[in-house]
Design an enzyme around this catalytic site. Structure first.
Site, PDB file in Angstrom:
ATOM      1  N   ALA A  92       3.900  14.406  -1.958  1.00 65.16           N
ATOM      2  CA  ALA A  92       4.996  14.266  -2.917  1.00 65.16           C
ATOM      3  C   ALA A  92       4.577  14.555  -4.351  1.00 65.16           C
ATOM      4  O   ALA A  92       5.424  14.733  -5.231  1.00 65.16           O
ATOM      5  CB  ALA A  92       5.564  12.846  -2.825  1.00 65.16           C
ATOM      6  N   GLU A 138      -4.407  16.500   0.509  1.00 59.13           N
ATOM      7  CA  GLU A 138      -3.100  16.604   1.191  1.00 59.13           C
ATOM      8  C   GLU A 138      -2.229  17.670   0.541  1.00 59.13           C
ATOM      9  O   GLU A 138      -1.097  17.438   0.123  1.00 59.13           O
ATOM     10  CB  GLU A 138      -2.410  15.233   1.221  1.00 59.13           C
ATOM     11  CG  GLU A 138      -3.202  14.223   2.040  1.00 59.13           C
ATOM     12  CD  GLU A 138      -2.451  12.914   2.313  1.00 59.13           C
ATOM     13  OE1 GLU A 138      -1.592  12.516   1.500  1.00 59.13           O
ATOM     14  OE2 GLU A 138      -2.740  12.281   3.355  1.00 59.13           O
ATOM     15  N   GLU A 236      -8.673  11.356   6.773  1.00 59.86           N
ATOM     16  CA  GLU A 236      -8.164  10.008   6.489  1.00 59.86           C
ATOM     17  C   GLU A 236      -7.483   9.443   7.718  1.00 59.86           C
ATOM     18  O   GLU A 236      -6.632  10.108   8.305  1.00 59.86           O
ATOM     19  CB  GLU A 236      -7.092  10.023   5.384  1.00 59.86           C
ATOM     20  CG  GLU A 236      -7.583  10.375   4.017  1.00 59.86           C
ATOM     21  CD  GLU A 236      -6.481  10.271   2.961  1.00 59.86           C
ATOM     22  OE1 GLU A 236      -5.446   9.618   3.241  1.00 59.86           O
ATOM     23  OE2 GLU A 236      -6.661  10.843   1.890  1.00 59.86           O
ATOM     24  N   ASP A 247      -3.446 -10.409  -1.155  1.00 59.91           N
ATOM     25  CA  ASP A 247      -3.613 -10.233  -2.608  1.00 59.91           C
ATOM     26  C   ASP A 247      -2.324 -10.348  -3.412  1.00 59.91           C
ATOM     27  O   ASP A 247      -2.345 -10.230  -4.640  1.00 59.91           O
ATOM     28  CB  ASP A 247      -4.345  -8.926  -2.927  1.00 59.91           C
ATOM     29  CG  ASP A 247      -3.470  -7.694  -2.777  1.00 59.91           C
ATOM     30  OD1 ASP A 247      -2.377  -7.792  -2.169  1.00 59.91           O
ATOM     31  OD2 ASP A 247      -3.885  -6.629  -3.269  1.00 59.91           O
ATOM     32  N   HIS A 249       0.214  -8.259  -3.269  1.00 61.34           N
ATOM     33  CA  HIS A 249       0.892  -6.955  -3.354  1.00 61.34           C
ATOM     34  C   HIS A 249       1.244  -6.514  -1.936  1.00 61.34           C
ATOM     35  O   HIS A 249       0.376  -6.510  -1.060  1.00 61.34           O
ATOM     36  CB  HIS A 249      -0.021  -5.917  -4.021  1.00 61.34           C
ATOM     37  CG  HIS A 249       0.629  -4.570  -4.149  1.00 61.34           C
ATOM     38  ND1 HIS A 249       1.439  -4.241  -5.211  1.00 61.34           N
ATOM     39  CD2 HIS A 249       0.628  -3.495  -3.338  1.00 61.34           C
ATOM     40  CE1 HIS A 249       1.896  -3.007  -5.052  1.00 61.34           C
ATOM     41  NE2 HIS A 249       1.414  -2.530  -3.922  1.00 61.34           N
ATOM     42  N   LYS A 255       4.792  -6.924   8.622  1.00 59.40           N
ATOM     43  CA  LYS A 255       5.855  -7.270   9.573  1.00 59.40           C
ATOM     44  C   LYS A 255       7.121  -6.475   9.238  1.00 59.40           C
ATOM     45  O   LYS A 255       7.648  -6.569   8.141  1.00 59.40           O
ATOM     46  CB  LYS A 255       6.132  -8.783   9.506  1.00 59.40           C
ATOM     47  CG  LYS A 255       6.805  -9.285  10.749  1.00 59.40           C
ATOM     48  CD  LYS A 255       6.795 -10.803  10.836  1.00 59.40           C
ATOM     49  CE  LYS A 255       7.432 -11.188  12.172  1.00 59.40           C
ATOM     50  NZ  LYS A 255       8.347 -12.282  12.108  1.00 59.40           N
ATOM     51  N   SER A 354      -3.622  -3.930  -3.838  1.00 64.81           N
ATOM     52  CA  SER A 354      -3.991  -3.139  -2.673  1.00 64.81           C
ATOM     53  C   SER A 354      -2.908  -3.249  -1.608  1.00 64.81           C
ATOM     54  O   SER A 354      -2.542  -4.345  -1.196  1.00 64.81           O
ATOM     55  CB  SER A 354      -5.323  -3.626  -2.087  1.00 64.81           C
ATOM     56  OG  SER A 354      -5.593  -2.948  -0.866  1.00 64.81           O
ATOM     57  N   ASP A 357      -5.158  -3.986   2.019  1.00 69.71           N
ATOM     58  CA  ASP A 357      -6.197  -5.024   2.186  1.00 69.71           C
ATOM     59  C   ASP A 357      -6.276  -5.502   3.630  1.00 69.71           C
ATOM     60  O   ASP A 357      -7.313  -6.031   4.049  1.00 69.71           O
ATOM     61  CB  ASP A 357      -5.972  -6.195   1.217  1.00 69.71           C
ATOM     62  CG  ASP A 357      -4.562  -6.761   1.250  1.00 69.71           C
ATOM     63  OD1 ASP A 357      -4.288  -7.631   2.077  1.00 69.71           O
ATOM     64  OD2 ASP A 357      -3.719  -6.312   0.439  1.00 69.71           O
TER      65      ASP A 357
HETATM   66 CA    CA Z   1      -1.806  -6.340  -0.320  1.00 73.30          CA
END
Ligand code: CA
Length: 456
Positions: A92, A138, A236, A247, A249, A255, A354, A357
């Site tokens: 993108a 990419e 990757e 964390d 974020h 889920k 992150s 994580d």
């Molecule tokens: Ca996180």
């Protein structure tokens, strides 16, 4: 393994521990567990005019050089991943660096060449061992602010010529994504051939929630290998070992988010994480003629800078606020607010920590998960290995030491599987010391090394 965010994480206070809880250099822990190549991204100038980092590891040349120097201590070569942008480049976004923004194509090509040479030179001077170089990240539909395949081919060629000048031992990698778009992948490989773009390795990203089946991955890579004789690999991949966040974020895989594709074949547990990586390695290995090189795990150490597990209410908020301060100050989140300078609509707006994580090979305290062993197990199997049994005949004797000596003087070469049994002092190099320790043990001299012992 890609560990691009490592330096920012360490500055934020993150530490890493092996499976026994001993604090160690992350790169040493990785080498010990069979990781044999390190990937680092390089952005041209990931900071605003006041020097505030955009985040995502603030990965510039100096950061790559620092990681490269430390990796070399453990005999780990580098894949240097040039984005040719000042921040994240992906399907993108392929925005030119600020300094190149207004340049016409021909001048951009000159800049690509100069920047590549300068950057690789700096990494080498720091002691890094550059084995492979990615010309773009990419790059399905753009690179460095150009967006037609014809223009992209010129940028690829400019980067490749710099790598050739840098070293004849360094491979040129081109990196694409969306391997599920089979025909597009074929067209890209055909186009590169038609334009005579000079490269060695055709690499793709493979995330099972988005990128089709493993059999299609093998098919796509097999086409490029079969038609054009190129090496192929996965640059990757990653997989969640839990659906919890640690964390504050939100994570990419959580889920109800990226958990329901038909190509998600594994549990979200450390075992599932290991199985996914093992399956991706296998899919690459199934490419005929040995042209499949392997796979890189993306950011397998990007853990939380402060564990929110078990916290709630004000205590949770206090921890998240402290994490935010660290992400801003050291660039240890995916983007800092300063990135609005370059990417106001996405990074600047949704900046934070992150999103992966839960995909690391380390828990929220930095301790290695059992899944990290998959790197070595993919080569040796998971049964304990007999240390010192270099020729793998089930016993340790002087002929095992001789195998190492032959390897050192170039008369024979030791397989990846034998390597783990031969490196008895565990420094990730095969030297005359390893041969000597085996000879001493065979002669009944007690050494501190695990010769003739089984290692799990
Ligand atoms: Ca996180």
């Amino acid at each position: 393994m890609d560990v691009s965010s490592l330096i920012s994480l360490e500055k934020s206070g993150v530490r890493y521990y092996d499976e026994n809880g001993r604090e160690e250099d992350l790169l040493g822990i990785l080498a010990e567990n069979g990781v044999n190549y390190i990937r680092v991204r390089v952005w041209n100038d990931p900071a605003d005019a006041d020097g505030n980092g955009y985040g995502g590891g603030n990965c510039d040349t100096a950061t790559a050089a620092e990681i490269g120097k430390r990796a070399a201590k453990y005999n780990l070569p580098l894949l240097v991943d040039f984005h040719y942008s000042d921040f994240w480049a992906d399907p993108a976004k392929q925005k030119a660096p600020k300094a190149w923004e207004k340049l016409p194509l021909a001048e951009k090509c000159v800049k690509v060449r100069e920047f590549t040479l300068e950057s690789l030179g700096a990494i080498k001077n720091a002691g890094g061992k550059v084995g492979m170089v990615q010309i773009g990240n990419e790059t399905n539909g753009g690179i460095a602010g150009v967006y037609t395949w014809a223009e992209m081919a010129e940028i690829f060629s400019a980067g490749a010529s710099a790598v050739r000048e840098f070293s004849s031992d360094t491979s040129v990698v081109l990196h694409f994504t969306n391997p599920e778009k089979t025909e597009l992948m074929y067209s890209l490989a055909d186009f590169l051939d038609e334009k005579k773009v000079d490269y060695d390795v055709f690499a793709v990203s493979y995330y099972p929630y988005w990128h089709g089946s493993l059999s299609n991955l093998t098919k796509v890579l097999g086409y490029v290998a079969g038609e054009y004789g190129k090496h192929v690999m996965v640059a990757e991949t990653s997989y969640a070992n839990t659906l919890s966040d640690t964390d504050g974020h939100p994570n990419t895989v959580a889920k109800g988010s990226n958990t329901s594709s038909e190509n998600i074949l594994w549990d979200f547990t450390p075992q599932g994480q290991a199985d996914e990586f093992r399956a991706v390695l296998n899919a690459v290995n199934e490419v005929p003629d040995g042209l499949g090189l392997g796979a890189f795990y993306w950011e397998g150490a990007w853990i939380t800078v402060g564990d929110t597990t078990g916290l709630s209410g004000a205590a949770y908020q206090k921890r998240v606020d402290e994490n935010k301060r660290l992400w801003e100050e050291y660039g240890s989140g995916w983007a800092s607010s300063y990135s609005a300078d370059f990417d106001p609509d996405d990074a600047g707006r949704y900046c934070g920590g992150s999103a992966v994580d839960n995909q690391a090979f380390f828990d929220a305290q930095g301790r290695a998960l059992p899944s990290l062993k998959v790197f070595r197990y993919a080569i040796t199997g998971s049964e304990p290995i007999l240390m010192g049994d270099v020729n793998m005949d089930g016993t340790v004797n002087v002929s095992d030491a001789t195998e190492i000596q032959k390897h050192i003087c170039g008369k024979a070469s030791i397989s990846a599987e034998s390597f783990f049994k031969a490196d008895v002092d565990g420094d990730n190099f095969l030297t005359v010391n390893d041969a000597t320790y085996i000879q001493m043990a065979v002669a009944g001299v007690d050494t501190a090394y695990p010769v003739n012992e089984f290692k799990k």
